[in-house]
Motif scaffolding. Structure first.
Motif, PDB file in Angstrom:
ATOM      1  N   CYS A   5       4.564  53.584   2.831  1.00  0.00           N
ATOM      2  CA  CYS A   5       4.360  52.911   1.544  1.00  0.00           C
ATOM      3  C   CYS A   5       5.442  53.257   0.527  1.00  0.00           C
ATOM      4  O   CYS A   5       5.801  52.419  -0.305  1.00  0.00           O
ATOM      5  CB  CYS A   5       3.000  53.270   0.956  1.00  0.00           C
ATOM      6  SG  CYS A   5       1.605  52.477   1.773  1.00  0.00           S
ATOM      7  N   HIS A   6       5.949  54.485   0.570  1.00  0.00           N
ATOM      8  CA  HIS A   6       6.795  54.969  -0.515  1.00  0.00           C
ATOM      9  C   HIS A   6       8.287  54.949  -0.212  1.00  0.00           C
ATOM     10  O   HIS A   6       9.086  55.224  -1.110  1.00  0.00           O
ATOM     11  CB  HIS A   6       6.356  56.373  -0.926  1.00  0.00           C
ATOM     12  CG  HIS A   6       4.986  56.429  -1.510  1.00  0.00           C
ATOM     13  ND1 HIS A   6       4.721  56.143  -2.830  1.00  0.00           N
ATOM     14  CD2 HIS A   6       3.781  56.717  -0.936  1.00  0.00           C
ATOM     15  CE1 HIS A   6       3.418  56.254  -3.060  1.00  0.00           C
ATOM     16  NE2 HIS A   6       2.819  56.600  -1.929  1.00  0.00           N
ATOM     17  N   ALA A   7       8.681  54.655   1.034  1.00  0.00           N
ATOM     18  CA  ALA A   7      10.100  54.509   1.374  1.00  0.00           C
ATOM     19  C   ALA A   7      10.469  53.029   1.345  1.00  0.00           C
ATOM     20  O   ALA A   7       9.606  52.158   1.464  1.00  0.00           O
ATOM     21  CB  ALA A   7      10.379  55.112   2.748  1.00  0.00           C
ATOM     22  N   PRO A   8      11.751  52.714   1.205  1.00  0.00           N
ATOM     23  CA  PRO A   8      12.163  51.301   1.155  1.00  0.00           C
ATOM     24  C   PRO A   8      11.746  50.546   2.414  1.00  0.00           C
ATOM     25  O   PRO A   8      11.707  51.105   3.513  1.00  0.00           O
ATOM     26  CB  PRO A   8      13.692  51.389   1.051  1.00  0.00           C
ATOM     27  CG  PRO A   8      13.969  52.743   0.484  1.00  0.00           C
ATOM     28  CD  PRO A   8      12.895  53.635   1.023  1.00  0.00           C
ATOM     29  N   ALA A   9      11.427  49.286   2.253  1.00  0.00           N
ATOM     30  CA  ALA A   9      11.040  48.449   3.390  1.00  0.00           C
ATOM     31  C   ALA A   9      12.160  48.440   4.423  1.00  0.00           C
ATOM     32  O   ALA A   9      13.335  48.284   4.094  1.00  0.00           O
ATOM     33  CB  ALA A   9      10.758  47.031   2.912  1.00  0.00           C
TER      34      ALA A   9
ATOM     35  N   ILE B 101       7.489  58.827  -5.468  1.00  0.00           N
ATOM     36  CA  ILE B 101       6.896  60.168  -5.294  1.00  0.00           C
ATOM     37  C   ILE B 101       7.958  61.165  -4.835  1.00  0.00           C
ATOM     38  O   ILE B 101       7.641  62.190  -4.236  1.00  0.00           O
ATOM     39  CB  ILE B 101       5.704  60.164  -4.319  1.00  0.00           C
ATOM     40  CG1 ILE B 101       6.117  59.666  -2.927  1.00  0.00           C
ATOM     41  CG2 ILE B 101       4.556  59.334  -4.877  1.00  0.00           C
ATOM     42  CD1 ILE B 101       5.070  59.967  -1.847  1.00  0.00           C
ATOM     43  N   SER B 102       9.221  60.840  -5.124  1.00  0.00           N
ATOM     44  CA  SER B 102      10.298  61.785  -4.836  1.00  0.00           C
ATOM     45  C   SER B 102      10.240  62.927  -5.848  1.00  0.00           C
ATOM     46  O   SER B 102       9.546  62.829  -6.874  1.00  0.00           O
ATOM     47  CB  SER B 102      11.649  61.079  -4.917  1.00  0.00           C
ATOM     48  OG  SER B 102      12.084  60.973  -6.278  1.00  0.00           O
TER      49      SER B 102
ATOM     50  N   GLN C 265      13.541  58.822   1.459  1.00  0.00           N
ATOM     51  CA  GLN C 265      13.883  58.364   0.112  1.00  0.00           C
ATOM     52  C   GLN C 265      12.647  57.676  -0.471  1.00  0.00           C
ATOM     53  O   GLN C 265      12.434  56.478  -0.290  1.00  0.00           O
ATOM     54  CB  GLN C 265      15.058  57.392   0.177  1.00  0.00           C
ATOM     55  CG  GLN C 265      16.322  57.964   0.788  1.00  0.00           C
ATOM     56  CD  GLN C 265      17.133  58.753  -0.218  1.00  0.00           C
ATOM     57  OE1 GLN C 265      16.969  58.601  -1.440  1.00  0.00           O
ATOM     58  NE2 GLN C 265      18.023  59.600   0.266  1.00  0.00           N
ATOM     59  N   LEU C 266      11.841  58.430  -1.188  1.00  0.00           N
ATOM     60  CA  LEU C 266      10.510  57.954  -1.550  1.00  0.00           C
ATOM     61  C   LEU C 266      10.436  57.370  -2.961  1.00  0.00           C
ATOM     62  O   LEU C 266       9.585  57.723  -3.774  1.00  0.00           O
ATOM     63  CB  LEU C 266       9.499  59.098  -1.392  1.00  0.00           C
ATOM     64  CG  LEU C 266       9.462  59.751   0.000  1.00  0.00           C
ATOM     65  CD1 LEU C 266       8.431  60.856   0.041  1.00  0.00           C
ATOM     66  CD2 LEU C 266       9.186  58.712   1.074  1.00  0.00           C
TER      67      LEU C 266
ATOM     68  N   ASP D 204      12.212  63.717  -8.111  1.00  0.00           N
ATOM     69  CA  ASP D 204      12.907  63.470  -9.371  1.00  0.00           C
ATOM     70  C   ASP D 204      11.942  63.744 -10.531  1.00  0.00           C
ATOM     71  O   ASP D 204      10.825  63.224 -10.560  1.00  0.00           O
ATOM     72  CB  ASP D 204      13.390  62.023  -9.427  1.00  0.00           C
ATOM     73  CG  ASP D 204      14.262  61.754 -10.641  1.00  0.00           C
ATOM     74  OD1 ASP D 204      15.487  61.848 -10.516  1.00  0.00           O
ATOM     75  OD2 ASP D 204      13.704  61.454 -11.724  1.00  0.00           O
ATOM     76  N   ARG D 205      12.390  64.524 -11.503  1.00  0.00           N
ATOM     77  CA  ARG D 205      11.491  64.938 -12.578  1.00  0.00           C
ATOM     78  C   ARG D 205      11.240  63.837 -13.603  1.00  0.00           C
ATOM     79  O   ARG D 205      10.209  63.826 -14.268  1.00  0.00           O
ATOM     80  CB  ARG D 205      12.064  66.181 -13.298  1.00  0.00           C
ATOM     81  CG  ARG D 205      12.093  67.412 -12.405  1.00  0.00           C
ATOM     82  CD  ARG D 205      12.597  68.637 -13.187  1.00  0.00           C
ATOM     83  NE  ARG D 205      11.682  69.009 -14.252  1.00  0.00           N
ATOM     84  CZ  ARG D 205      10.612  69.789 -14.099  1.00  0.00           C
ATOM     85  NH1 ARG D 205      10.301  70.260 -12.905  1.00  0.00           N
ATOM     86  NH2 ARG D 205       9.856  70.093 -15.136  1.00  0.00           N
ATOM     87  N   GLY D 206      12.145  62.885 -13.722  1.00  0.00           N
ATOM     88  CA  GLY D 206      11.963  61.829 -14.700  1.00  0.00           C
ATOM     89  C   GLY D 206      11.334  60.572 -14.148  1.00  0.00           C
ATOM     90  O   GLY D 206      10.611  59.874 -14.862  1.00  0.00           O
ATOM     91  N   HIS D 207      11.588  60.278 -12.878  1.00  0.00           N
ATOM     92  CA  HIS D 207      11.115  59.031 -12.288  1.00  0.00           C
ATOM     93  C   HIS D 207      10.064  59.249 -11.200  1.00  0.00           C
ATOM     94  O   HIS D 207       9.308  58.333 -10.883  1.00  0.00           O
ATOM     95  CB  HIS D 207      12.292  58.255 -11.697  1.00  0.00           C
ATOM     96  CG  HIS D 207      13.369  57.951 -12.689  1.00  0.00           C
ATOM     97  ND1 HIS D 207      13.367  56.830 -13.486  1.00  0.00           N
ATOM     98  CD2 HIS D 207      14.487  58.647 -13.032  1.00  0.00           C
ATOM     99  CE1 HIS D 207      14.434  56.831 -14.265  1.00  0.00           C
ATOM    100  NE2 HIS D 207      15.131  57.925 -14.006  1.00  0.00           N
ATOM    101  N   GLY D 208      10.039  60.433 -10.628  1.00  0.00           N
ATOM    102  CA  GLY D 208       9.104  60.737  -9.554  1.00  0.00           C
ATOM    103  C   GLY D 208       8.057  61.749  -9.984  1.00  0.00           C
ATOM    104  O   GLY D 208       7.583  61.732 -11.114  1.00  0.00           O
ATOM    105  N   ILE D 209       7.721  62.662  -9.069  1.00  0.00           N
ATOM    106  CA  ILE D 209       6.649  63.628  -9.343  1.00  0.00           C
ATOM    107  C   ILE D 209       7.181  65.062  -9.366  1.00  0.00           C
ATOM    108  O   ILE D 209       6.419  66.015  -9.200  1.00  0.00           O
ATOM    109  CB  ILE D 209       5.504  63.489  -8.320  1.00  0.00           C
ATOM    110  CG1 ILE D 209       5.995  63.788  -6.890  1.00  0.00           C
ATOM    111  CG2 ILE D 209       4.893  62.088  -8.398  1.00  0.00           C
ATOM    112  CD1 ILE D 209       4.853  63.865  -5.875  1.00  0.00           C
TER     113      ILE D 209
END
Length: 314
Positions: free
Chosen positions: A57-61, A89-90, A70-71, A92-97
């Motif tokens: 669900c969270h990686a590119p198609a 859900i990567s 690469q989530l 990344d502190r600004g865009h992910g978790i």
């Protein structure tokens, strides 16, 4: 008289609003149900990552290889309620978790609640993840923290009224979020079958697709028809019955385990549809996990195939 009636209607409206607010407050895990911060093991967590199908669900198609890690969000899930987009859900502190604590992560995984207190839509299978152990949740959190940070935001969900009222999802959670096991296994069930139950009912979330839902698809899973198949979430076709009364009734435990490893059925057909990605995930698990899943699927109650309208077929 009119004034008293108006006051009464206003009072009822206020009471109704207060009641709705109270019923839709987020329900978080008690502190003792969350593992100690930093206790997760990333090596163990990779096993849970594949069992849970996170990349699907969270990686590119169409991703493969390192692209599965690469989530930043995957293909849209188009349903009769609208289109859902899996979030980033990567780490990344600004865009992910990446800024989430383990407690934040555990509450999202097992209670469907964001750190800000918003309920998550059950397109994310937290009703199954609620059965995971605190240790496995901590291990998964640790593993996700080792993956590449993706600095992009996934698109917002595209939902029509009333499904776009996110707070109302908390009412759904109160009715249908139950961490209890689905199948009551006998006391003498083998360790292998118990392990399989955990994987299927918990991180593997197999019932989310293979079990019909109550109330025309609006409710929780219909446990009386556990794993008996149901409409595909995207609205095209049906997901098969995988109980001993369905499509794989004649398969042995070895047949099931081999299918999960290789994608080939006993008659040398190959996996297809949305099961392709699931099988690829299962192939990355240790052999004993696939054997455990197979043992559990042979141990669950047999249910007859369902007709198109959801009734048991003759």
């Amino acid at each position: 008289m009119i004034r008293r009636l108006a006051i009464g209607l206003v009072s009822l409206a206020v009471l109704g609003g207060v009641g709705f607010f109270g019923l839709t407050l987020p329900s978080r895990l008690p502190a003792e149900a969350v593992a100690a911060e930093g206790s997760g093991d990333a090596v163990r967590g990779e096993r849970i990552f594949w069992a849970g199908g996170c990349a699907s669900c969270h990686a590119p198609a169409g991703a493969d290889g390192e692209g599965l890690l690469q989530l930043g969000g995957g293909a849209p899930l188009v349903t009769k309620f609208g289109t859902f987009h899996a979030p980033n859900i990567s780490p990344d502190r600004g865009h992910g978790i990446g800024a989430w604590t383990l407690t934040d992560f555990a509450n999202a995984m097992q209670r469907g609640v964001t750190p800000e207190g918003e309920p998550l839509y059950p397109a994310f299978p937290y009703t199954s993840y609620a059965r995971m152990t605190a240790g496995d949740v901590a291990d998964l959190h640790a593993y996700l923290g080792t993956l590449p940070a993706v600095a992009t935001d996934a698109p917002a969900n595209e939902l029509d009224f009333p499904f776009n009222i996110r707070r109302g999802v908390a009412l759904w959670q109160r009715a249908f979020l139950d961490p209890a096991p689905v199948v009551a296994l006998p006391a003498d069930a083998s360790e292998l079958v118990n392990r399989g139950q955990y994987l299927v009912e918990g991180p593997g979330h197999c019932g989310e697709c293979h079990t019909p839902r109550q109330f025309g698809g609006l409710g929780g899973l219909d446990h009386a028809n556990w794993l008996a198949g149901g409409p595909a979430p995207e609205g095209r076709g049906r997901i098969p019955n995988i109980t001993p009364g369905g499509a794989i009734a004649d398969w042995s435990e070895g047949d099931i385990a081999t299918y999960l490893e290789t994608g080939f059925t006993p008659d040398f057909d190959s996996v297809g549809g949305s099961m392709v990605e699931v099988q690829h995930n299962m192939a990355k698990l240790p052999a004993e996990d696939r054997q455990a899943i197979a043992a559990y699927l042979k141990a669950v109650p047999a249910v007859a195939d369902m007709a198109e309208d959801g009734a048991a077929a003759n």
